[in-house]
Design an enzyme around this catalytic site. Structure first.
Site, PDB file in Angstrom:
ATOM      1  N   SER A   1       1.243  -1.075  -0.029  1.00 42.98           N
ATOM      2  CA  SER A   1      -0.190  -0.458   0.110  1.00 42.98           C
ATOM      3  C   SER A   1       0.771   1.040   0.215  1.00 42.98           C
ATOM      4  O   SER A   1       2.320   1.156   0.231  1.00 42.98           O
ATOM      5  CB  SER A   1      -0.566   0.041   1.167  1.00 42.98           C
ATOM      6  OG  SER A   1      -1.461   1.210   1.110  1.00 42.98           O
TER       7      SER A   1
ATOM      8  N   TYR B   1      -2.909  -1.412  10.314  1.00 49.13           N
ATOM      9  CA  TYR B   1      -2.973  -1.391   8.525  1.00 49.13           C
ATOM     10  C   TYR B   1      -1.826  -0.742   8.589  1.00 49.13           C
ATOM     11  O   TYR B   1      -0.638  -1.524   6.875  1.00 49.13           O
ATOM     12  CB  TYR B   1      -3.730  -0.874   7.865  1.00 49.13           C
ATOM     13  CG  TYR B   1      -4.189  -1.245   6.283  1.00 49.13           C
ATOM     14  CD1 TYR B   1      -4.560  -2.113   5.831  1.00 49.13           C
ATOM     15  CD2 TYR B   1      -3.777  -0.340   5.494  1.00 49.13           C
ATOM     16  CE1 TYR B   1      -4.908  -2.871   5.113  1.00 49.13           C
ATOM     17  CE2 TYR B   1      -4.325  -0.252   3.977  1.00 49.13           C
ATOM     18  CZ  TYR B   1      -4.683  -1.980   3.739  1.00 49.13           C
ATOM     19  OH  TYR B   1      -4.065  -1.966   2.789  1.00 49.13           O
TER      20      TYR B   1
END
Length: 275
Positions: free
Chosen positions: A159, A172
């Protein structure tokens, strides 16, 4: 000979799009998802479009489940050539309510309100396991098929917040940073066998997981959604199809000397200083 591709988390929007794109290139595609019905739905759509696909139920956090899936795939398609580790996600228990802490937050007793001090260790562990262990275990299982063959590769899903962590989602962000680091480690580790390992780093794509955080029920942007678009030079969220070109490149022979890279696909978000 047609290459065999395994995609985890392929019942979701992003990886189902990649599964269909890889199938259109002539690959035999194994669609893995925790939910068998979701995997079958995508596999059937591929077959109805003339491709070869197999829907398989598998839990990326259980090696035995992955071994069973591998046996089914090997019997149907042969040995695996390409692995796309697409399973991942966040959890509310690893997320703070506010982007910045203030001492007044300690007095906030609203239901569901979380400061850094309220983050749940089990929720954080779930996020790390799903993203990191959920990448490690499938690689252990399916990369064995790649040893001694040519043109094999692994594609992880990191990400853009692995480069710079986003506010509110420490679990995350940290988990995806671990995926990026693991991608580089694997690339070096497998390099003598010719197995390439790379990763995509998507920016902001509207999915069912983040839709309510970024958009209102009428489709307009939330405050966070507005901030993101204002910080994205291309001025929009990503579409699943925006991932296809880089995926086909990294999984194909055109990237035969490319390994250990993490490619941002974020509309320029990570390049923009804000001014």
């Amino acid at each position: 000979m047609s290459k065999v591709v395994v995609l985890t988390g392929a019942g979701g929007v992003l990886c189902s799009t990649l599964a269909k794109a890889l199938a259109k290139e002539g690959r035999k595609v194994a669609v893995l998802d925790l939910r068998k019905e979701a995997a079958d739905k995508v596999a059937n759509e591929i077959k109805n479009d003339g491709g070869e696909a197999l829907g398989v139920a598998a839990d990326v956090l259980k090696k035995e489940s992955l071994e069973i899936a591998k046996k089914e795939i090997n019997e149907a398609f042969g040995s695996v050539d390409i692995l796309v580790n697409g399973a991942g996600g966040n959890h509310p228990l690893g997320t703070t309510s506010n982007p910045h802490f203030s001492k007044e937050d300690l007095e906030n007793k609203a239901e569901g309100f979380k400061t850094f001090f309220d983050l749940d260790s089990e929720g954080i562990q779930f996020v790390f396991n799903l993203n990191f262990i959920g990448t490690l275990l499938p690689t252990q299982v399916f990369a064995k098929d790649m040893v001694g063959k040519q043109g094999c590769s692994i594609l992880n899903i990191s990400s853009m917040n692995a480069f710079t962590p986003l506010t509110k989602i420490p679990a995350y962000s940290g988990a995806k940073a671990a995926v990026s680091n693991f991608t580089q480690w694997l690339a070096v580790h497998f390099s003598k066998e010719g197995i390439r390992v790379n990763a995509l780093a998507p920016g902001f794509f509207l999915t069912e997981q983040n839709r309510t955080l970024l958009t209102q029920t009428d489709g307009s942007l939330t405050e966070r959604g507005t901030t993101i678009i204002n910080q994205t030079p291309m001025g929009r969220f990503g579409e699943p199809e925006d991932l296809i070109g880089t995926t086909l490149w990294l999984c194909g022979e055109g990237a035969s000397f490319v390994t250990g890279v993490v490619v941002p696909i974020d509309g320029g978000f990570s390049a923009f200083s804000g001014v």
